[in-house]
Scaffold this motif. Structure first.
Motif, PDB file in Angstrom:
ATOM      1  N   ALA A   2       0.828  -1.205   0.000  1.00  0.00           N
ATOM      2  CA  ALA A   2       0.000   0.000   0.000  1.00  0.00           C
ATOM      3  C   ALA A   2       0.864   1.257   0.000  1.00  0.00           C
ATOM      4  O   ALA A   2       0.571   2.223  -0.714  1.00  0.00           O
ATOM      5  CB  ALA A   2      -0.930  -0.005   1.213  1.00  0.00           C
ATOM      6  N   CYS A   3       1.928   1.267   0.779  1.00  0.00           N
ATOM      7  CA  CYS A   3       2.810   2.438   0.824  1.00  0.00           C
ATOM      8  C   CYS A   3       3.591   2.596  -0.478  1.00  0.00           C
ATOM      9  O   CYS A   3       3.853   3.707  -0.928  1.00  0.00           O
ATOM     10  CB  CYS A   3       3.759   2.340   2.015  1.00  0.00           C
ATOM     11  SG  CYS A   3       2.939   2.613   3.614  1.00  0.00           S
ATOM     12  N   ALA A   4       3.973   1.476  -1.087  1.00  0.00           N
ATOM     13  CA  ALA A   4       4.645   1.550  -2.384  1.00  0.00           C
ATOM     14  C   ALA A   4       3.733   2.208  -3.405  1.00  0.00           C
ATOM     15  O   ALA A   4       4.183   2.986  -4.257  1.00  0.00           O
ATOM     16  CB  ALA A   4       5.049   0.150  -2.845  1.00  0.00           C
ATOM     17  N   TYR A   5       2.443   1.935  -3.293  1.00  0.00           N
ATOM     18  CA  TYR A   5       1.466   2.461  -4.258  1.00  0.00           C
ATOM     19  C   TYR A   5       1.109   3.918  -3.975  1.00  0.00           C
ATOM     20  O   TYR A   5       0.997   4.729  -4.885  1.00  0.00           O
ATOM     21  CB  TYR A   5       0.211   1.589  -4.217  1.00  0.00           C
ATOM     22  CG  TYR A   5      -0.875   2.012  -5.168  1.00  0.00           C
ATOM     23  CD1 TYR A   5      -0.776   1.738  -6.531  1.00  0.00           C
ATOM     24  CD2 TYR A   5      -2.005   2.687  -4.710  1.00  0.00           C
ATOM     25  CE1 TYR A   5      -1.770   2.125  -7.405  1.00  0.00           C
ATOM     26  CE2 TYR A   5      -3.008   3.081  -5.581  1.00  0.00           C
ATOM     27  CZ  TYR A   5      -2.889   2.799  -6.928  1.00  0.00           C
ATOM     28  OH  TYR A   5      -3.882   3.192  -7.785  1.00  0.00           O
ATOM     29  N   HIS A   6       0.955   4.257  -2.692  1.00  0.00           N
ATOM     30  CA  HIS A   6       0.456   5.596  -2.348  1.00  0.00           C
ATOM     31  C   HIS A   6       1.556   6.597  -1.995  1.00  0.00           C
ATOM     32  O   HIS A   6       1.446   7.773  -2.321  1.00  0.00           O
ATOM     33  CB  HIS A   6      -0.517   5.506  -1.160  1.00  0.00           C
ATOM     34  CG  HIS A   6      -1.841   4.908  -1.504  1.00  0.00           C
ATOM     35  ND1 HIS A   6      -2.860   5.619  -2.101  1.00  0.00           N
ATOM     36  CD2 HIS A   6      -2.318   3.646  -1.349  1.00  0.00           C
ATOM     37  CE1 HIS A   6      -3.911   4.840  -2.285  1.00  0.00           C
ATOM     38  NE2 HIS A   6      -3.596   3.627  -1.836  1.00  0.00           N
ATOM     39  N   CYS A   7       2.608   6.138  -1.301  1.00  0.00           N
ATOM     40  CA  CYS A   7       3.595   7.074  -0.757  1.00  0.00           C
ATOM     41  C   CYS A   7       4.849   7.217  -1.618  1.00  0.00           C
ATOM     42  O   CYS A   7       5.580   8.196  -1.466  1.00  0.00           O
ATOM     43  CB  CYS A   7       3.999   6.650   0.655  1.00  0.00           C
ATOM     44  SG  CYS A   7       2.614   6.412   1.794  1.00  0.00           S
ATOM     45  N   HIS A   8       5.107   6.250  -2.476  1.00  0.00           N
ATOM     46  CA  HIS A   8       6.351   6.276  -3.245  1.00  0.00           C
ATOM     47  C   HIS A   8       6.093   6.238  -4.742  1.00  0.00           C
ATOM     48  O   HIS A   8       6.874   5.701  -5.513  1.00  0.00           O
ATOM     49  CB  HIS A   8       7.244   5.102  -2.820  1.00  0.00           C
ATOM     50  CG  HIS A   8       7.673   5.171  -1.385  1.00  0.00           C
ATOM     51  ND1 HIS A   8       8.895   5.673  -0.986  1.00  0.00           N
ATOM     52  CD2 HIS A   8       6.998   4.841  -0.244  1.00  0.00           C
ATOM     53  CE1 HIS A   8       8.975   5.617   0.342  1.00  0.00           C
ATOM     54  NE2 HIS A   8       7.838   5.114   0.814  1.00  0.00           N
ATOM     55  N   VAL A   9       4.976   6.824  -5.121  1.00  0.00           N
ATOM     56  CA  VAL A   9       4.639   6.900  -6.541  1.00  0.00           C
ATOM     57  C   VAL A   9       5.701   7.725  -7.266  1.00  0.00           C
ATOM     58  O   VAL A   9       6.243   8.687  -6.725  1.00  0.00           O
ATOM     59  CB  VAL A   9       3.240   7.516  -6.722  1.00  0.00           C
ATOM     60  CG1 VAL A   9       3.184   8.949  -6.206  1.00  0.00           C
ATOM     61  CG2 VAL A   9       2.804   7.452  -8.182  1.00  0.00           C
ATOM     62  N   ASN A  10       6.048   7.316  -8.477  1.00  0.00           N
ATOM     63  CA  ASN A  10       7.079   7.969  -9.308  1.00  0.00           C
ATOM     64  C   ASN A  10       8.493   7.768  -8.767  1.00  0.00           C
ATOM     65  O   ASN A  10       9.431   8.406  -9.250  1.00  0.00           O
ATOM     66  CB  ASN A  10       6.796   9.466  -9.475  1.00  0.00           C
ATOM     67  CG  ASN A  10       5.487   9.725 -10.203  1.00  0.00           C
ATOM     68  OD1 ASN A  10       5.107   8.963 -11.092  1.00  0.00           O
ATOM     69  ND2 ASN A  10       4.787  10.783  -9.817  1.00  0.00           N
ATOM     70  N   HIS A  11       8.667   6.913  -7.749  1.00  0.00           N
ATOM     71  CA  HIS A  11       9.993   6.561  -7.256  1.00  0.00           C
ATOM     72  C   HIS A  11      10.450   5.257  -7.926  1.00  0.00           C
ATOM     73  O   HIS A  11       9.649   4.541  -8.521  1.00  0.00           O
ATOM     74  CB  HIS A  11       9.980   6.355  -5.743  1.00  0.00           C
ATOM     75  CG  HIS A  11       9.820   7.611  -4.961  1.00  0.00           C
ATOM     76  ND1 HIS A  11       9.996   7.683  -3.591  1.00  0.00           N
ATOM     77  CD2 HIS A  11       9.493   8.873  -5.351  1.00  0.00           C
ATOM     78  CE1 HIS A  11       9.779   8.921  -3.177  1.00  0.00           C
ATOM     79  NE2 HIS A  11       9.468   9.660  -4.222  1.00  0.00           N
TER      80      HIS A  11
END
Length: 365
Positions: A76-85
Motif C-alpha cells: 500500500a505504501c509503495a502504491y500511495h507514498c512512493h509513486v514515481n519513485h
C-alpha cells in the motif's frame, strides 16, 4: 519468442493464431503470479498496524534508501507514498513491519499511517533491500550481464534469491522442475549444519520409522535425525521436495533445537510460500472479472442487464470460434483479419436489433 514477424517494411505485421494463443497463455501465467503474490494485499491500508506480519509482499524504494539505512515498505505504501519513485519488488518476506515514514524515511512521510515508532527493531534486512541478489551480488534485473534468463530461487531461511547456476551444486532435476522444491543455501546450511542430513537430492532422506505426532505427544525420545544420520559432513546447498516439513523430526530434542535457533516458524507448514500463494489466490477470486461485471450490472434495469450479458456471451463465443478456425487452419492473423472480425460482429448486432423486439426499460413483464 516474439509473436510479431515482419519480412519487409512494406509487408503487414502478421501473427499466427498459435503464437497469439501462446502470448495469451503467458499473460495469464503472469496474471496468476500477480494474484498469488498480491491477493492478500489491501493496497489502500498500510500493514504497520498489524505489527510484524508473518508473511507479506515487500518493496524497497531505491529512491529513498541508502546503504546505511535500509528500509522496506508494504504494498500500500509503495502504491500511495512512493509513486514515481524507483521501487524494487522483493516478493515476500516474513516477520516484517513497514518502515514507510519512520526515522529511516523521515523525509518521506507515510500518507496512510503517519504515526509510527522511530524504528522497527525486529526487522531483518539483507542485500535484497539494496537491490542486490545471489552470491554474485548482481542487481535484478541485471542490466550488464546476460543472466536474466537464469531463473532465481529463494532460500527458505535467509530469503535471499540465487541464480540456479550459482548454488554451488548442480541441480538434482530438470531446471523447469526447480519450482517443485525448496532450497536452503550453502551459507544457511553452514550456519545450521544439521540440515545437511535432510538433503533430498542425493538419497540423504530421513526414513520415518515412527509417527512424529505420536512421538511428540508421548515425549518419545527417539530422534529420527540421530537414527538416520549417515555421517555426511559435506556442506552444500540442499534441496527439499514437496512436503518436507512433514518429514522433519519432531522429537523433544529437535523441537528444542528449532526453538533455540529460531527456526520453528520456518519449519511450520503455514510458513510455506505455497500456502501463502494458495490463500492469496483464494482471496483474489473476489476480484474475478466476472464478479466485477456482475456487480456493475446490479445498477442496470432488468432488460438492459440481459442485453449486456447477451452481448458479452456473444462476443466470447464469436471470438472463440474465430480463434479456433484460425488455429485449425494454421493460418496467420493479420490486422485486417481483426478489423473484419469486429466489423462482422457489429453488423450482426445491427441485424439483431432490427429483427428483435426489445421491450422498454419500464416494462413490467
Amino acid at each position: 519468442m516474439s509473436s510479431i514477424r515482419t519480412t519487409t517494411d512494406e509487408e503487414e505485421p502478421i501473427v499466427t493464431c498459435s503464437e497469439l494463443l501462446e502470448q495469451i497463455e503467458d499473460e495469464e501465467e503472469e496474471l496468476d503470479r500477480e494474484r498469488a503474490l498480491y491477493g492478500n494485499c489491501d493496497v489502500d491500508t498500510c500493514t504497520y498496524s498489524q505489527g510484524y506480519v508473518r508473511r507479506q509482499p515487500l518493496f524497497a524504494c531505491m529512491t529513498c534508501n541508502n546503504n546505511d539505512q535500509l528500509t522496506g515498505i508494504c504494498a500500500a505504501c509503495a502504491y500511495h507514498c512512493h509513486v514515481n519513485h524507483e521501487v524494487n519488488e522483493l516478493y515476500t518476506k516474513r516477520f516484517f513491519r513497514c518502515d514507510c515514514g519512520n526515522s529511516k524515511l523521515s523525509h518521506q512521510p507515510c500518507k496512510l499511517y503517519p504515526t509510527k515508532d522511530p524504528e522497527n527493531i525486529l526487522n531483518k534486512y539483507n542485500d535484497n533491500f539494496r537491490g542486490i541478489y545471489c552470491t554474485c551480488k548482481c542487481s535484478y534485473p541485471n542490466k550488464e550481464k546476460k543472466i536474466n534468463d537464469d531463473e532465481m530461487i529463494q532460500c527458505i531461511i535467509c530469503e535471499d534469491w540465487f541464480h540456479s547456476q550459482h548454488l554451488g551444486v548442480p541441480l538434482p532435476m530438470e531446471e523447469n522442475e526447480i519450482n517443485q522444491m525448496d532450497i536452503i543455501c550453502q551459507a544457511c546450511v553452514t550456519k545450521y549444519s544439521f540440515l545437511v542430513n535432510y538433503d533430498e537430492s542425493r538419497s540423504v532422506i530421513l526414513q520415518s520409522s515412527i509417527d512424529n505426532n505420536v512421538a511428540v505427544a508421548s515425549n518419545n525420545s527417539s530422534c529420527l535425525l540421530l537414527s538416520n544420520n549417515n555421517n555426511n559432513t559435506e556442506i552444500h546447498t540442499i534441496f527439499l521436495r514437496e512436503g518436507w516439513r512433514k518429514r522433519l523430526c519432531r522429537c523433544v530434542q529437535c523441537s528444542k533445537l528449532y526453538d533455540e535457533l529460531n527456526l520453528t516458524s520456518i519449519f511450520d507448514d503455514d510458513d510455506a510460500l505455497q500456502e501463502y500463494e494458495k490463500q492469496a489466490l483464494a482471496k483474489s477470486e473476489n476480484l474475478d472479472a466476472d464478479k466485477i461485471i456482475a456487480d456493475s450490472l446490479e445498477n442496470l434495469g432488468y432488460v438492459r442487464k440481459l442485453e449486456v450479458l447477451h452481448g458479452i456471451n456473444e462476443f466470447k463465443k464469436s471470438l472463440g470460434d474465430f480463434l479456433r478456425e484460425k488455429a485449425n487452419s494454421d493460418d496467420v492473423l493479420t490486422a485486417e483479419d481483426v478489423t473484419t472480425f469486429f466489423t462482422n460482429l457489429k453488423e450482426k448486432r445491427k441485424e439483431q436489433q432490427q429483427t428483435t423486439f426489445i421491450p422498454p426499460d419500464n416494462c413490467k413483464f
